[in-house]
Design a protein around this motif. Sequence first.
Motif, mmCIF file in Angstrom:
data_model
loop_
_atom_site.group_PDB
_atom_site.id
_atom_site.type_symbol
_atom_site.label_atom_id
_atom_site.label_comp_id
_atom_site.label_asym_id
_atom_site.label_seq_id
_atom_site.Cartn_x
_atom_site.Cartn_y
_atom_site.Cartn_z
ATOM 1 N N ALA A 1 0.855 -1.193 0.000
ATOM 2 C CA ALA A 1 0.000 0.000 0.000
ATOM 3 C C ALA A 1 0.890 1.242 0.000
ATOM 4 C CB ALA A 1 -0.883 -0.018 1.241
ATOM 5 N N THR A 2 0.722 2.086 -1.019
ATOM 6 C CA THR A 2 1.564 3.288 -1.101
ATOM 7 C C THR A 2 0.691 4.518 -1.351
ATOM 8 O OG1 THR A 2 1.835 3.344 -3.499
ATOM 9 C CG2 THR A 2 3.322 1.901 -2.290
ATOM 10 N N LYS A 3 1.344 5.669 -1.517
ATOM 11 C CA LYS A 3 0.539 6.880 -1.774
ATOM 12 C C LYS A 3 0.308 7.104 -3.259
ATOM 13 C CE LYS A 3 4.523 9.834 -1.384
ATOM 14 N NZ LYS A 3 5.258 10.857 -0.770
ATOM 15 N N VAL A 4 0.917 6.296 -4.115
ATOM 16 C CA VAL A 4 0.595 6.386 -5.553
ATOM 17 C C VAL A 4 -0.197 5.148 -5.967
ATOM 18 C CG1 VAL A 4 2.448 7.911 -6.365
ATOM 19 C CG2 VAL A 4 2.888 5.475 -6.130
ATOM 20 N N ASP A 5 -0.901 5.263 -7.105
ATOM 21 C CA ASP A 5 -1.842 4.188 -7.438
ATOM 22 C C ASP A 5 -1.231 3.107 -8.320
ATOM 23 O OD1 ASP A 5 -1.646 5.807 -9.597
ATOM 24 O OD2 ASP A 5 -3.786 5.936 -10.010
ATOM 25 N N GLY A 6 0.056 2.867 -8.185
ATOM 26 C CA GLY A 6 0.674 1.778 -8.919
ATOM 27 C C GLY A 6 2.092 2.107 -9.336
ATOM 28 N N VAL A 7 2.589 1.338 -10.292
ATOM 29 C CA VAL A 7 3.958 1.527 -10.777
ATOM 30 C C VAL A 7 3.907 2.349 -12.060
ATOM 31 C CG1 VAL A 7 6.050 0.358 -11.551
ATOM 32 C CG2 VAL A 7 4.602 -0.715 -9.814
ATOM 33 N N TYR A 8 4.698 3.409 -12.102
ATOM 34 C CA TYR A 8 4.724 4.310 -13.264
ATOM 35 C C TYR A 8 6.055 4.211 -14.008
ATOM 36 C CZ TYR A 8 0.431 6.737 -11.972
ATOM 37 O OH TYR A 8 -0.877 7.044 -11.706
ATOM 38 N N SER A 9 6.018 4.603 -15.277
ATOM 39 C CA SER A 9 7.236 4.596 -16.091
ATOM 40 C C SER A 9 8.267 5.580 -15.534
ATOM 41 C CB SER A 9 6.889 4.958 -17.536
ATOM 42 O OG SER A 9 6.161 6.168 -17.564
ATOM 43 N N GLU A 10 7.756 6.659 -14.902
ATOM 44 C CA GLU A 10 8.614 7.641 -14.229
ATOM 45 C C GLU A 10 7.871 8.125 -12.995
ATOM 46 O OE1 GLU A 10 10.396 10.747 -16.910
ATOM 47 O OE2 GLU A 10 9.311 9.543 -18.381
ATOM 48 N N ASP A 11 8.523 8.951 -12.184
ATOM 49 C CA ASP A 11 7.857 9.458 -10.984
ATOM 50 C C ASP A 11 6.686 10.370 -11.392
ATOM 51 O OD1 ASP A 11 7.028 10.666 -8.676
ATOM 52 O OD2 ASP A 11 9.045 11.078 -7.916
ATOM 53 N N PRO A 12 5.431 9.959 -11.107
ATOM 54 C CA PRO A 12 4.286 10.766 -11.551
ATOM 55 C C PRO A 12 4.212 12.130 -10.860
ATOM 56 C CG PRO A 12 3.575 8.951 -10.125
ATOM 57 C CD PRO A 12 5.033 8.763 -10.365
ATOM 58 N N GLU A 13 4.895 12.278 -9.740
ATOM 59 C CA GLU A 13 4.896 13.583 -9.070
ATOM 60 C C GLU A 13 5.831 14.560 -9.777
ATOM 61 O OE1 GLU A 13 5.461 13.145 -4.833
ATOM 62 O OE2 GLU A 13 3.600 11.992 -4.649
ATOM 63 N N LYS A 14 6.770 13.998 -10.558
ATOM 64 C CA LYS A 14 7.726 14.871 -11.267
ATOM 65 C C LYS A 14 7.392 15.003 -12.746
ATOM 66 C CE LYS A 14 11.457 13.914 -8.042
ATOM 67 N NZ LYS A 14 12.396 12.857 -7.727
ATOM 68 N N ASN A 15 6.769 13.980 -13.321
ATOM 69 C CA ASN A 15 6.455 14.019 -14.752
ATOM 70 C C ASN A 15 4.986 13.633 -14.979
ATOM 71 O OD1 ASN A 15 6.188 13.730 -17.475
ATOM 72 N ND2 ASN A 15 8.011 12.441 -17.754
ATOM 73 N N GLU A 16 4.195 14.630 -15.397
ATOM 74 C CA GLU A 16 2.751 14.373 -15.562
ATOM 75 C C GLU A 16 2.451 13.410 -16.713
ATOM 76 O OE1 GLU A 16 0.463 17.734 -17.020
ATOM 77 O OE2 GLU A 16 2.321 18.835 -17.394
ATOM 78 N N HIS A 17 3.452 13.175 -17.589
ATOM 79 C CA HIS A 17 3.247 12.251 -18.706
ATOM 80 C C HIS A 17 3.626 10.813 -18.361
ATOM 81 C CE1 HIS A 17 2.303 15.696 -21.083
ATOM 82 N NE2 HIS A 17 3.482 16.248 -20.835
ATOM 83 N N ALA A 18 4.017 10.601 -17.128
ATOM 84 C CA ALA A 18 4.388 9.236 -16.718
ATOM 85 C C ALA A 18 3.192 8.306 -16.925
ATOM 86 C CB ALA A 18 4.812 9.240 -15.257
ATOM 87 N N VAL A 19 3.482 7.082 -17.361
ATOM 88 C CA VAL A 19 2.406 6.121 -17.668
ATOM 89 C C VAL A 19 2.340 5.082 -16.552
ATOM 90 C CG1 VAL A 19 1.632 4.398 -19.371
ATOM 91 C CG2 VAL A 19 2.934 6.401 -20.118
ATOM 92 N N ARG A 20 1.096 4.765 -16.146
ATOM 93 C CA ARG A 20 0.948 3.726 -15.123
ATOM 94 C C ARG A 20 0.774 2.366 -15.777
ATOM 95 N NH1 ARG A 20 -2.992 0.933 -12.487
ATOM 96 N NH2 ARG A 20 -4.694 2.040 -13.492
ATOM 97 N N TYR A 21 1.508 1.382 -15.291
ATOM 98 C CA TYR A 21 1.361 0.021 -15.793
ATOM 99 C C TYR A 21 0.272 -0.681 -14.985
ATOM 100 C CZ TYR A 21 6.096 0.893 -17.584
ATOM 101 O OH TYR A 21 7.188 1.424 -18.215
ATOM 102 N N SER A 22 -0.569 -1.471 -15.672
ATOM 103 C CA SER A 22 -1.518 -2.264 -14.881
ATOM 104 C C SER A 22 -0.875 -3.601 -14.513
ATOM 105 C CB SER A 22 -2.832 -2.470 -15.636
ATOM 106 O OG SER A 22 -2.567 -3.095 -16.862
ATOM 107 N N GLU A 23 0.077 -4.042 -15.343
ATOM 108 C CA GLU A 23 0.877 -5.212 -14.993
ATOM 109 C C GLU A 23 2.272 -5.062 -15.578
ATOM 110 O OE1 GLU A 23 -2.058 -7.891 -16.561
ATOM 111 O OE2 GLU A 23 -0.865 -8.189 -18.362
ATOM 112 N N ILE A 24 3.215 -5.664 -14.914
ATOM 113 C CA ILE A 24 4.608 -5.564 -15.367
ATOM 114 C C ILE A 24 5.365 -6.763 -14.803
ATOM 115 C CG2 ILE A 24 5.303 -4.070 -13.412
ATOM 116 C CD1 ILE A 24 7.116 -2.569 -15.497
ATOM 117 N N THR A 25 6.427 -7.163 -15.494
ATOM 118 C CA THR A 25 7.189 -8.315 -14.984
ATOM 119 C C THR A 25 8.267 -7.832 -14.001
ATOM 120 O OG1 THR A 25 8.816 -8.150 -16.753
ATOM 121 C CG2 THR A 25 6.907 -9.576 -17.162
#
Length: 241
Positions: free
Chosen positions: A164-188
């Motif tokens: 449980a974290t304060k962001v809603d998943g794993v992003y390609s980059e830090d979503p707090e620093k880059n608004e274009h960061a993409v969230r993965y719904s699944e990743i290996t």
Amino acid sequence: MSEKPHFHRVILKLSGESFCRERESGISMTEVSEISEEIKSVHETGTQVAIVCGGGNILRGKQFSEVSAAIHASTAHYMGMLATVINALALQDALENIGVPTRVQSAIRMEGVAEPFIRRRCLRHLEKGRVVILAAGTGSPFVTTDTAAALRARELGADILMKATKVDGVYSEDPEKNEHAVRYSEITFQNVLSQNLQVMDAQAIHHCMEHNIPILVFNFGQSGNILRAVQGKKIGTIVEK
Ligand code: UDP
């Protein structure tokens, strides 16, 4: 009992930040009580829950030793582990206050306030329907509670490690620093490691990868999310083989 649970046994890693108000430190019993209500709803499904508490809302060993020349790094890490015990005790009372039976087990012996972590005893508590709160990480310095959560997930045969974290998943980059960061719904696991994505510390990832324990990263701040996660609903990011 509500809807049939998707998972039989889960490890829930609650980072220190879930014990305090946003951008603050210390403990807020308002926050702890809110998260306890969520845990209660999970407990009512019949899923067995063991919670690994972080301590970053009070102290992180690495940061503390870097700014305090007078302290040995290992001492600072032990202080960090004690911080997780403080959180565990707060969570225990908040849960018991709303009728959820709990036990705190500590990896550092502390008879006055908690049982020692004993795997078989922990399993027995879970089977009896108690929420077990795991404190003091691994009991050894220089690692984090992420690693502790991965190790406990294996030891206790958990179906999944839920972070449980304060962001809603794993992003390609830090979503707090880059608004274009993409969230993965699944990743290996492999992609998390090769892209150096900040999911959990690398030791924890390696451990889960080696032993095929999926990790779900999701936002604790959204009401009902812990229950959704346990019910196997599609939230956050699932990290798998
Ligand atoms: N810690 C440790 N060994 C462990 C677990 C934790 O030394 O097995 C120390 C470490 O200094 C860490 C601190 O306890 O920074 C608090 O845990 P963590 O940083 O994982 O808390 P979180 O980031 O989840 O709030």
